[in-house]
Motif scaffolding. Sequence first.
Motif, mmCIF file in Angstrom:
data_model
loop_
_atom_site.group_PDB
_atom_site.id
_atom_site.type_symbol
_atom_site.label_atom_id
_atom_site.label_comp_id
_atom_site.label_asym_id
_atom_site.label_seq_id
_atom_site.Cartn_x
_atom_site.Cartn_y
_atom_site.Cartn_z
ATOM 1 N N HIS A 49 -7.156 -8.352 -5.019
ATOM 2 C CA HIS A 49 -7.003 -7.977 -6.430
ATOM 3 C C HIS A 49 -8.265 -8.349 -7.228
ATOM 4 O O HIS A 49 -8.778 -7.543 -8.022
ATOM 5 C CB HIS A 49 -5.773 -8.679 -7.021
ATOM 6 C CG HIS A 49 -5.620 -8.472 -8.494
ATOM 7 N ND1 HIS A 49 -5.260 -7.261 -9.034
ATOM 8 C CD2 HIS A 49 -5.787 -9.337 -9.547
ATOM 9 C CE1 HIS A 49 -5.210 -7.368 -10.358
ATOM 10 N NE2 HIS A 49 -5.514 -8.618 -10.691
ATOM 11 N N GLU A 87 -3.951 -11.401 -0.725
ATOM 12 C CA GLU A 87 -3.615 -10.352 -1.690
ATOM 13 C C GLU A 87 -4.265 -10.623 -3.046
ATOM 14 O O GLU A 87 -4.743 -9.702 -3.722
ATOM 15 C CB GLU A 87 -2.098 -10.248 -1.837
ATOM 16 C CG GLU A 87 -1.405 -9.714 -0.587
ATOM 17 C CD GLU A 87 0.111 -9.716 -0.730
ATOM 18 O OE1 GLU A 87 0.600 -10.221 -1.776
ATOM 19 O OE2 GLU A 87 0.790 -9.223 0.182
ATOM 20 N N PHE A 88 -4.293 -11.908 -3.434
ATOM 21 C CA PHE A 88 -4.943 -12.289 -4.683
ATOM 22 C C PHE A 88 -6.447 -11.993 -4.624
ATOM 23 O O PHE A 88 -7.032 -11.462 -5.578
ATOM 24 C CB PHE A 88 -4.707 -13.775 -4.955
ATOM 25 C CG PHE A 88 -5.562 -14.339 -6.059
ATOM 26 C CD1 PHE A 88 -5.313 -14.017 -7.387
ATOM 27 C CD2 PHE A 88 -6.630 -15.179 -5.765
ATOM 28 C CE1 PHE A 88 -6.103 -14.522 -8.402
ATOM 29 C CE2 PHE A 88 -7.423 -15.692 -6.774
ATOM 30 C CZ PHE A 88 -7.169 -15.362 -8.106
ATOM 31 N N ASN A 115 -11.131 -6.002 -6.289
ATOM 32 C CA ASN A 115 -10.983 -4.688 -6.917
ATOM 33 C C ASN A 115 -11.368 -4.732 -8.399
ATOM 34 O O ASN A 115 -11.970 -3.780 -8.917
ATOM 35 C CB ASN A 115 -9.547 -4.187 -6.768
ATOM 36 C CG ASN A 115 -9.250 -3.716 -5.353
ATOM 37 O OD1 ASN A 115 -10.147 -3.276 -4.635
ATOM 38 N ND2 ASN A 115 -7.994 -3.823 -4.936
ATOM 39 N N GLN A 116 -11.036 -5.818 -9.078
ATOM 40 C CA GLN A 116 -11.451 -5.979 -10.466
ATOM 41 C C GLN A 116 -12.972 -6.036 -10.584
ATOM 42 O O GLN A 116 -13.566 -5.462 -11.508
ATOM 43 C CB GLN A 116 -10.836 -7.245 -11.061
ATOM 44 C CG GLN A 116 -9.354 -7.145 -11.370
ATOM 45 C CD GLN A 116 -8.821 -8.398 -12.032
ATOM 46 O OE1 GLN A 116 -9.232 -9.519 -11.701
ATOM 47 N NE2 GLN A 116 -7.906 -8.231 -12.983
#
Length: 233
Positions: A145, A141-142, A148-149
């Motif tokens: 993230h 999940e990290f 996506n950044q």
Amino acid sequence: MAAFARRKAQRLARADGSRKGRLDERAAPVLRLLNARDPFCTASSCSGRLVLLQGGAAMAALEKATGDVVLKFEPFVLHVQCQEMQDAQLLHSVAVDSGFRNSGITVGRGGKIMMAVRSTHCLEVPLSHKGKLMVSEEYIEFLIHVANQKMEENIRRIDRFYRSLESALQTAAGANDLHSEGMERSRSVYVRRRKRKTVHRQSVCPSPKDQHEELEPEDDIENSLDIFADIMI
């Protein structure tokens, strides 16, 4: 120039051979901007992608995986064929200033000049090996993230590249117009001066008959030097 224009027309007339099978909307404004200019022809592009190799949704893919699974983010990449080296250098300068610092120019056989817009803004992380999950769900999940950044930053760089490129092309076009105008003005002044010199010489020179009768040998030499100087101007 004619050969480059012919190759450009042929390339742009080809059918889309990409796996996606349609225009990449994020990259489209940049491609249109470049292809509208005579010295540029886009060859290939990708606006960026987030890929989980061997699978679909993250955790579902990992649960079914039997081999190695890698999470990858690939940023914007663009290849442009350029007519002259100065065109490639302009494009390279804009790309680097916009954050695509891994960009470069290559010259192939036959003198084909290719400019590649690239960056090191990548991500590639192995998640499983031979079907065995090597990381926790929390870590996955990290990573998503972070990816996506990176995609958001990638989109900002594309927008910055487009704006800077548009400005640079306009500036270059204006400079070329001024250069052409200056060359034409210089030519006009030169022609006017030449005409004035011709009229002046015609008004002060004696007729061929008088010149033959009155001039001494040293005057003939001076007249010959004047003709020679006139040719050298």
